[in-house]
Design a protein around this motif. Sequence first.
Motif: not given
Length: 178
Positions: A117, A145, A147-148, A174-176, A178
């Motif tokens: 992460y 993972v 974070e954008k 995985f691009r997320i 928040h």
Amino acid sequence: MAVRVIEVQEFDLIVFGASGDLAHRKLLPALYHRDADGQMPENARIICSARRDYTDDDYKAWAKNALKEHVKDLDDEHLAQFLKRLRYVKIDVATGKGFEDLKTVLDEREDVIRAFYLAVGPDLFGTISENLGRIGVVNRHSRVVMEKPIGKDGASAKALNDTVGAVFKEEQLFRIAH
């Protein structure tokens, strides 16, 4: 597309940027709740990394304070269980110092699911991925993972995705937000 189910035997979550504001306010409380709700495998480890000169005990004290500040329904029994999952590895991503220490910790268990992460700025995503590839800790069950935002514009986003993609397959990314 067929869904592939992986039976979770052993699981490591490796959090980069684990002493930052995102970890303090969001990640640690969310992980605590997942653990308290029985949604983490019994043997799951949370390996936290940052540049700070913490020992495991220092980091656990920092995490405990974060949880006390941001979790309303904190339970002492679950808190103790959660803190036992935590390990701390000092890594200076900019210099690469500490990645070998992370490898030592990860090599304690073979062929486990590893979720990396990246709770750091997007300018470090590529460097972290390259170092993870260099030390050989990415396995077939690994995930990353991010974070954008990913990059500052289309060209930098493509370059960053290419760098990360040289280590992780697209289905591992995985691009997320928040």
